[in-house]
Design a protein around this motif. Structure first.
Motif, PDB file in Angstrom:
ATOM      1  N   ASN A   1     -11.704  16.150  50.072  1.00 47.54           N
ATOM      2  CA  ASN A   1     -12.492  15.881  51.272  1.00 47.54           C
ATOM      3  C   ASN A   1     -13.286  14.591  51.154  1.00 47.54           C
ATOM      4  N   ALA A   2     -13.496  13.964  52.290  1.00 44.91           N
ATOM      5  CA  ALA A   2     -14.261  12.726  52.346  1.00 44.91           C
ATOM      6  C   ALA A   2     -15.649  13.020  52.887  1.00 44.91           C
ATOM      7  N   GLY A   3     -16.125  14.222  52.664  1.00 41.05           N
ATOM      8  CA  GLY A   3     -17.447  14.569  53.131  1.00 41.05           C
ATOM      9  C   GLY A   3     -17.466  15.238  54.475  1.00 41.05           C
ATOM     10  N   LEU A   4     -16.299  15.418  55.060  1.00 41.29           N
ATOM     11  CA  LEU A   4     -16.282  16.091  56.350  1.00 41.29           C
ATOM     12  C   LEU A   4     -16.296  17.592  56.135  1.00 41.29           C
ATOM     13  N   PRO A   5     -17.216  18.286  56.803  1.00 39.06           N
ATOM     14  CA  PRO A   5     -17.230  19.739  56.629  1.00 39.06           C
ATOM     15  C   PRO A   5     -15.943  20.339  57.172  1.00 39.06           C
ATOM     16  N   GLY A   6     -15.341  21.235  56.422  1.00 37.58           N
ATOM     17  CA  GLY A   6     -14.142  21.910  56.908  1.00 37.58           C
ATOM     18  C   GLY A   6     -12.848  21.238  56.522  1.00 37.58           C
TER      19      GLY A   6
ATOM     20  N   LEU B   1     -14.864  15.595  65.309  1.00 39.95           N
ATOM     21  CA  LEU B   1     -13.646  16.253  65.795  1.00 39.95           C
ATOM     22  C   LEU B   1     -12.378  15.417  65.625  1.00 39.95           C
ATOM     23  N   PRO B   2     -12.357  14.143  66.063  1.00 42.20           N
ATOM     24  CA  PRO B   2     -11.097  13.394  65.935  1.00 42.20           C
ATOM     25  C   PRO B   2     -10.543  13.334  64.508  1.00 42.20           C
ATOM     26  N   PRO B   3     -11.350  12.918  63.510  1.00 44.52           N
ATOM     27  CA  PRO B   3     -10.773  12.890  62.164  1.00 44.52           C
ATOM     28  C   PRO B   3     -10.359  14.271  61.669  1.00 44.52           C
ATOM     29  N   LEU B   4     -11.146  15.299  62.027  1.00 40.08           N
ATOM     30  CA  LEU B   4     -10.801  16.649  61.561  1.00 40.08           C
ATOM     31  C   LEU B   4      -9.504  17.141  62.183  1.00 40.08           C
ATOM     32  N   LEU B   5      -9.285  16.811  63.468  1.00 43.17           N
ATOM     33  CA  LEU B   5      -8.036  17.192  64.128  1.00 43.17           C
ATOM     34  C   LEU B   5      -6.848  16.557  63.405  1.00 43.17           C
ATOM     35  N   CYS B   6      -6.984  15.264  63.091  1.00 42.88           N
ATOM     36  CA  CYS B   6      -5.885  14.554  62.436  1.00 42.88           C
ATOM     37  C   CYS B   6      -5.612  15.133  61.054  1.00 42.88           C
ATOM     38  N   VAL B   7      -6.697  15.346  60.290  1.00 41.34           N
ATOM     39  CA  VAL B   7      -6.524  15.884  58.939  1.00 41.34           C
ATOM     40  C   VAL B   7      -5.879  17.268  58.999  1.00 41.34           C
ATOM     41  N   GLY B   8      -6.369  18.112  59.917  1.00 45.30           N
ATOM     42  CA  GLY B   8      -5.819  19.458  60.046  1.00 45.30           C
ATOM     43  C   GLY B   8      -4.347  19.422  60.412  1.00 45.30           C
ATOM     44  N   CYS B   9      -3.991  18.459  61.252  1.00 49.39           N
ATOM     45  CA  CYS B   9      -2.611  18.314  61.687  1.00 49.39           C
ATOM     46  C   CYS B   9      -1.723  17.906  60.509  1.00 49.39           C
ATOM     47  N   VAL B  10      -2.184  16.920  59.741  1.00 47.88           N
ATOM     48  CA  VAL B  10      -1.379  16.427  58.610  1.00 47.88           C
ATOM     49  C   VAL B  10      -1.200  17.514  57.547  1.00 47.88           C
ATOM     50  N   THR B  11      -2.313  18.161  57.149  1.00 54.08           N
ATOM     51  CA  THR B  11      -2.190  19.215  56.137  1.00 54.08           C
ATOM     52  C   THR B  11      -1.357  20.371  56.690  1.00 54.08           C
ATOM     53  N   GLY B  12      -1.496  20.620  57.990  1.00 57.10           N
ATOM     54  CA  GLY B  12      -0.706  21.678  58.619  1.00 57.10           C
ATOM     55  C   GLY B  12       0.787  21.387  58.557  1.00 57.10           C
ATOM     56  N   ILE B  13       1.152  20.128  58.756  1.00 58.20           N
ATOM     57  CA  ILE B  13       2.571  19.748  58.683  1.00 58.20           C
ATOM     58  C   ILE B  13       3.087  19.965  57.260  1.00 58.20           C
ATOM     59  N   LEU B  14       2.288  19.530  56.267  1.00 59.70           N
ATOM     60  CA  LEU B  14       2.707  19.698  54.863  1.00 59.70           C
ATOM     61  C   LEU B  14       2.908  21.174  54.537  1.00 59.70           C
ATOM     62  N   VAL B  15       1.914  21.993  54.928  1.00 57.69           N
ATOM     63  CA  VAL B  15       2.019  23.428  54.681  1.00 57.69           C
ATOM     64  C   VAL B  15       3.214  24.020  55.416  1.00 57.69           C
ATOM     65  N   GLY B  16       3.424  23.554  56.653  1.00 58.89           N
ATOM     66  CA  GLY B  16       4.536  24.055  57.461  1.00 58.89           C
ATOM     67  C   GLY B  16       5.880  23.724  56.841  1.00 58.89           C
ATOM     68  N   LEU B  17       6.020  22.492  56.323  1.00 59.44           N
ATOM     69  CA  LEU B  17       7.287  22.099  55.693  1.00 59.44           C
ATOM     70  C   LEU B  17       7.550  22.944  54.449  1.00 59.44           C
ATOM     71  N   LEU B  18       6.469  23.201  53.680  1.00 62.28           N
ATOM     72  CA  LEU B  18       6.600  24.079  52.507  1.00 62.28           C
ATOM     73  C   LEU B  18       7.034  25.477  52.943  1.00 62.28           C
ATOM     74  N   ALA B  19       6.379  25.979  53.993  1.00 66.25           N
ATOM     75  CA  ALA B  19       6.694  27.326  54.482  1.00 66.25           C
ATOM     76  C   ALA B  19       8.150  27.400  54.931  1.00 66.25           C
ATOM     77  N   LEU B  20       8.604  26.326  55.567  1.00 65.53           N
ATOM     78  CA  LEU B  20      10.000  26.268  56.035  1.00 65.53           C
ATOM     79  C   LEU B  20      10.947  26.392  54.845  1.00 65.53           C
ATOM     80  N   ARG B  21      10.579  25.735  53.723  1.00 64.74           N
ATOM     81  CA  ARG B  21      11.430  25.778  52.535  1.00 64.74           C
ATOM     82  C   ARG B  21      11.437  27.152  51.891  1.00 64.74           C
ATOM     83  N   ILE B  22      10.248  27.789  51.809  1.00 62.04           N
ATOM     84  CA  ILE B  22      10.172  29.048  51.051  1.00 62.04           C
ATOM     85  C   ILE B  22      10.554  30.266  51.882  1.00 62.04           C
ATOM     86  N   LEU B  23      10.576  30.121  53.210  1.00 66.51           N
ATOM     87  CA  LEU B  23      10.807  31.290  54.060  1.00 66.51           C
ATOM     88  C   LEU B  23      12.131  32.023  53.749  1.00 66.51           C
ATOM     89  N   PRO B  24      13.265  31.298  53.610  1.00 65.91           N
ATOM     90  CA  PRO B  24      14.520  32.006  53.306  1.00 65.91           C
ATOM     91  C   PRO B  24      14.436  32.794  52.002  1.00 65.91           C
TER      92      PRO B  24
END
Lengths: 135, 174
Positions: free
Chosen positions: B34-39, B139-162
């Motif tokens: 984190n860069a000091g942003l809560p959450g 809000l803007p930086p948090l939305l972007c960060v959440g989106c990026v980490t969400g994509i990474l987590v989603g791609l991992l989930a896509l790989r492990i789901l099968p």
């Protein structure tokens, strides 16, 4: 991954971008005072043009602010996450430093935000106006 | 296999996933991104919740998410940190369930939307706690960060789901 996923991601980034632009365009005035609020109550207001260290001791914990050249930064805090120390320097009116565990908000203000005093001043002014009218 | 057999297998599978999510939560505390942003955080614990949502369904995923938040909160956090996590977790869970229901998005879309909404939920609680609307400038930086980490987590989930589906089917919990 579907095409809709990309559209959704793009939409979120676009929204965030638009918000940032909106925030940016809504003014970037340098402030003159820094106000510290703890648990919704004003802890203190300090001028930004003096170099000083502000110690904030509350029931929630201890924080230390450093004011220099019109900027404020959190130099010390005993909160568990320490996020507030990493929020950097602030100097414009919409920037804040937030220490959530200590319910502490540091914000910059243009004019001294002292409700009571401003009211008195305006009262005085209207009184004077009245005097002049009577004369 | 009768119903009570199936249920006990399901319960133990959920227990395992809670344990996994707790380990992820712990690992997350070791990676200070984190860069000091809560959450702001990686959200790898959400990998388990996303996977459970697509493996089992909303009730199991919600259960895993809530139990993880409470246990991690009591172990490593404080009362307030549980409140933030709960707000983020619930908002992100609802966002993911809604997106999954439309069937127009993949697991990556659900995860990235969940990631972004997680931060919105936390920011709402933070704004309510300090009663200061200026906090929404984050809000803007948090939305972007959440989106990026969400994509990474989603791609991992896509790989492990099968693999997850295979394991759960072999164990008789699907």
């Amino acid at each position: 991954m579907k095409r809709n996923d990309c559209i959704l991601a793009a939409a979120i980034f676009l929204f965030a971008g638009l918000l940032s632009v909106m925030f940016f365009l809504s003014g970037n005035e340098q402030g003159n005072y820094v106000t510290v609020t703890v648990d919704k109550k004003v802890y203190g207001t300090y001028p930004l043009d003096e170099t000083q260290d502000i110690e904030i001791l509350t029931e929630f914990g201890h924080n230390n602010l450093h004011v220099e050249n019109g900027t404020v930064c959190m130099t010390e805090a005993d909160c568990p996450d320490g996020y507030c120390k990493r929020q950097g320097e602030i100097s414009t009116e919409k920037e804040t430093i937030v220490c959530l565990p200590h319910k502490l908000v540091v914000e910059i203000q243009g004019a001294k935000p002292n409700g009571g005093r401003t009211e008195e001043q305006t009262d005085g002014q209207t009184g004077e106006d009245y005097d002049i009218l009577v004369k | 296999m009768n119903r009570s057999d199936f249920l006990s297998k399901k319960i133990s599978a959920c227990g395992l996933l809670v344990a996994l999510a707790m380990i992820f939560s712990y690992i997350e505390t070791l990676i200070p991104i984190n860069a000091g942003l809560p959450g702001m955080k990686l959200g790898i614990a959400n990998l388990v919740v996303v996977a459970a949502l697509y493996l089992f369904g909303p009730p199991e995923a919600l259960l895993i998410s809530l139990v993880r938040i409470l246990l991690v909160g009591f172990l490593f956090g404080s009362g307030m940190s549980i409140l933030y996590s709960l707000a983020g977790g619930l908002v992100s869970f609802l966002a993911m369930v809604l997106l999954k229901r439309t069937q127009k998005f993949s697991i990556v879309g659900a995860s990235l939307f969940g990631g972004a909404m997680h931060n919105v939920g936390q920011l709402l609680v933070a704004a309510a706690v300090v009663e200061n609307a200026k906090i929404f400038y984050y809000l803007p930086p948090l939305l972007c960060v959440g989106c990026v980490t969400g994509i990474l987590v989603g791609l991992l989930a896509l790989r492990i789901l099968p693999t997850g589906q295979k394991i759960m089917r072999n164990a008789g919990t699907l």
